[in-house]
Structure formats: C-alpha cells, structure tokens
Design a protein around this motif. Structure first.
Motif, PDB file in Angstrom:
ATOM      1  N   LEU A   1      33.125  48.182  43.405  1.00 29.11           N
ATOM      2  CA  LEU A   1      31.681  47.938  43.220  1.00 29.11           C
ATOM      3  C   LEU A   1      31.111  47.160  44.404  1.00 29.11           C
ATOM      4  O   LEU A   1      30.039  47.469  44.920  1.00 29.11           O
ATOM      5  CB  LEU A   1      31.445  47.110  41.950  1.00 29.11           C
ATOM      6  CG  LEU A   1      31.503  47.826  40.613  1.00 29.11           C
ATOM      7  CD1 LEU A   1      31.417  46.803  39.482  1.00 29.11           C
ATOM      8  CD2 LEU A   1      30.354  48.825  40.495  1.00 29.11           C
ATOM      9  N   TYR A   2      31.853  46.141  44.813  1.00 29.56           N
ATOM     10  CA  TYR A   2      31.429  45.289  45.919  1.00 29.56           C
ATOM     11  C   TYR A   2      31.295  46.098  47.209  1.00 29.56           C
ATOM     12  O   TYR A   2      30.314  45.983  47.933  1.00 29.56           O
ATOM     13  CB  TYR A   2      32.444  44.152  46.092  1.00 29.56           C
ATOM     14  CG  TYR A   2      32.133  43.228  47.241  1.00 29.56           C
ATOM     15  CD1 TYR A   2      31.124  42.275  47.121  1.00 29.56           C
ATOM     16  CD2 TYR A   2      32.833  43.304  48.442  1.00 29.56           C
ATOM     17  CE1 TYR A   2      30.832  41.420  48.171  1.00 29.56           C
ATOM     18  CE2 TYR A   2      32.536  42.446  49.492  1.00 29.56           C
ATOM     19  CZ  TYR A   2      31.531  41.526  49.351  1.00 29.56           C
ATOM     20  OH  TYR A   2      31.243  40.687  50.393  1.00 29.56           O
TER      21      TYR A   2
ATOM     22  N   LEU B   1      36.201  45.765  40.605  1.00 24.62           N
ATOM     23  CA  LEU B   1      35.156  44.895  41.159  1.00 24.62           C
ATOM     24  C   LEU B   1      35.059  45.069  42.677  1.00 24.62           C
ATOM     25  O   LEU B   1      33.952  45.128  43.237  1.00 24.62           O
ATOM     26  CB  LEU B   1      35.449  43.437  40.790  1.00 24.62           C
ATOM     27  CG  LEU B   1      34.452  42.381  41.252  1.00 24.62           C
ATOM     28  CD1 LEU B   1      33.060  42.625  40.680  1.00 24.62           C
ATOM     29  CD2 LEU B   1      34.911  40.979  40.865  1.00 24.62           C
ATOM     30  N   LEU B   2      36.209  45.190  43.326  1.00 27.13           N
ATOM     31  CA  LEU B   2      36.247  45.383  44.777  1.00 27.13           C
ATOM     32  C   LEU B   2      35.534  46.686  45.146  1.00 27.13           C
ATOM     33  O   LEU B   2      34.777  46.741  46.127  1.00 27.13           O
ATOM     34  CB  LEU B   2      37.707  45.424  45.249  1.00 27.13           C
ATOM     35  CG  LEU B   2      37.952  45.344  46.752  1.00 27.13           C
ATOM     36  CD1 LEU B   2      37.412  44.040  47.332  1.00 27.13           C
ATOM     37  CD2 LEU B   2      39.451  45.462  47.061  1.00 27.13           C
TER      38      LEU B   2
ATOM     39  N   LYS C   1      28.308  48.352  47.259  1.00 29.08           N
ATOM     40  CA  LYS C   1      27.105  47.573  47.551  1.00 29.08           C
ATOM     41  C   LYS C   1      26.970  47.297  49.052  1.00 29.08           C
ATOM     42  O   LYS C   1      25.882  47.340  49.604  1.00 29.08           O
ATOM     43  CB  LYS C   1      27.162  46.280  46.762  1.00 29.08           C
ATOM     44  CG  LYS C   1      25.798  45.743  46.390  1.00 29.08           C
ATOM     45  CD  LYS C   1      25.865  44.757  45.277  1.00 29.08           C
ATOM     46  CE  LYS C   1      25.934  45.402  43.911  1.00 29.08           C
ATOM     47  NZ  LYS C   1      24.742  46.178  43.594  1.00 29.08           N
TER      48      LYS C   1
ATOM     49  N   GLU D   1      41.066  45.188  36.979  1.00 30.33           N
ATOM     50  CA  GLU D   1      39.687  44.672  36.993  1.00 30.33           C
ATOM     51  C   GLU D   1      39.279  44.260  38.407  1.00 30.33           C
ATOM     52  O   GLU D   1      38.153  44.471  38.831  1.00 30.33           O
ATOM     53  CB  GLU D   1      39.540  43.474  36.050  1.00 30.33           C
ATOM     54  CG  GLU D   1      39.517  43.869  34.595  1.00 30.33           C
ATOM     55  CD  GLU D   1      39.614  42.668  33.662  1.00 30.33           C
ATOM     56  OE1 GLU D   1      39.131  41.574  34.017  1.00 30.33           O
ATOM     57  OE2 GLU D   1      40.203  42.823  32.571  1.00 30.33           O
ATOM     58  N   TYR D   2      40.228  43.649  39.132  1.00 32.31           N
ATOM     59  CA  TYR D   2      39.963  43.213  40.507  1.00 32.31           C
ATOM     60  C   TYR D   2      39.630  44.423  41.383  1.00 32.31           C
ATOM     61  O   TYR D   2      38.679  44.403  42.158  1.00 32.31           O
ATOM     62  CB  TYR D   2      41.189  42.466  41.060  1.00 32.31           C
ATOM     63  CG  TYR D   2      40.969  41.914  42.442  1.00 32.31           C
ATOM     64  CD1 TYR D   2      40.390  40.662  42.619  1.00 32.31           C
ATOM     65  CD2 TYR D   2      41.316  42.643  43.572  1.00 32.31           C
ATOM     66  CE1 TYR D   2      40.164  40.151  43.889  1.00 32.31           C
ATOM     67  CE2 TYR D   2      41.091  42.149  44.847  1.00 32.31           C
ATOM     68  CZ  TYR D   2      40.516  40.898  44.998  1.00 32.31           C
ATOM     69  OH  TYR D   2      40.288  40.405  46.249  1.00 32.31           O
TER      70      TYR D   2
END
Lengths: 89, 89
Positions: A80-81, A77-78, A84, A73-74
């Motif tokens: 996705l981050y 998310l990383l 962005k 999950e980390y």
C-alpha cells in the motif's frame, strides 16, 4: 558500551532460570521472557495435561504463527505504501 | 468447510509428534512447525549442551524477539504511511 558488547541477562521462565546472552538491553530481554512466560501459562491453562517440554514447543509454534501473520500484514502495508509512493511521482 | 470448523494437523518437531488444533489450513500448520523445528536445530547447533526443554523455551524466546522487532518495524511503516496520507489531504 560498544555495539559489539554482549549483555548477559538472567530471567525466569515458567519456574526455570535462563541466562540469555545477546546484544539486546537487559530490560528488553526481561520483557521478551515475561511474554514467553505469560504465553506458556495461557497454553497450560487451555490444556493442563501438557508437560513443560510440549508446552514450550507449542509456545514456540504459537509465537511463530503470530510472527508469520504479522509478516503478511507488514507486506500488505508495504505494498500500500509503495503504491502511494508511485501515485506521488 | 465453515469458518468455525477446526482442523487437526499432526506435525513432527524435533523428533516429537504434536497434534495442532486450530483454524489454520494444514499446509500452514506444517510450515509453522517446520520453521520451529529448524530454529530449534539452529539453537542446538550453537549450544549442544542444552536439553530439549531449555532448547524449546529458548526457541520461543528467540521467536518472540523476532516478533517484537517486526512489530516495531510495522509501527514505523504505519507511521510513514499515515504521514503520507496526511500530505495527500
């Protein structure tokens, strides 16, 4: 207290006493121990034939599984981050 | 195989055999078991007086500690990510 100082914290896990030596503050060690104790009791409730040794190993397996799921999950998310970040540039 | 089907995977951890029942694929269960086995051997190397039972509990404590640290990092990253979302709006 300097960063290199080690603390000794004595905790009870599943009826036995353990002295944990490390750099974490005592309240953190106690919280970790209490979560392990709780997980051992949950696994025991689900299978009361397990001896303490097997119970502890299965608790470690269960926690390692949770760790790896969170790691995935980390990483997601990383990703996705970072995407962005690229959009911002 | 439907999502609710359970797999039974037999693994060796620190010289003992365990049958793990769950929804994870066998290769995943074997990887988790091998990481736990490895961690038990590392902790044993650092303190060879520990009996298997204490070793297993300390492995669970160690893994839980790693889990909580990662959880904190995840929450920090989520916070950064959400702040970036707000800036975009």
């Amino acid at each position: 207290m300097s960063h290199s100082d080690k603390t000794r914290t004595t905790v009870d896990i599943y009826g036995k006493s353990y002295t944990i030596i490390g750099q974490e503050p005592a309240h953190h060690v106690r919280m970790v121990a209490s979560l392990v104790d709780q997980k051992m009791r949950e696994i025991y409730d689900a299978n009361q034939k397990l001896d303490t040794n097997k119970l502890a190993v299965l608790t470690a397996v269960n926690t390692m599984n949770d760790y790896l799921k969170l790691k995935e999950e980390y990483i997601e998310l990383l990703d996705l981050y970072e995407k962005k970040e690229d959009v911002k540039k």
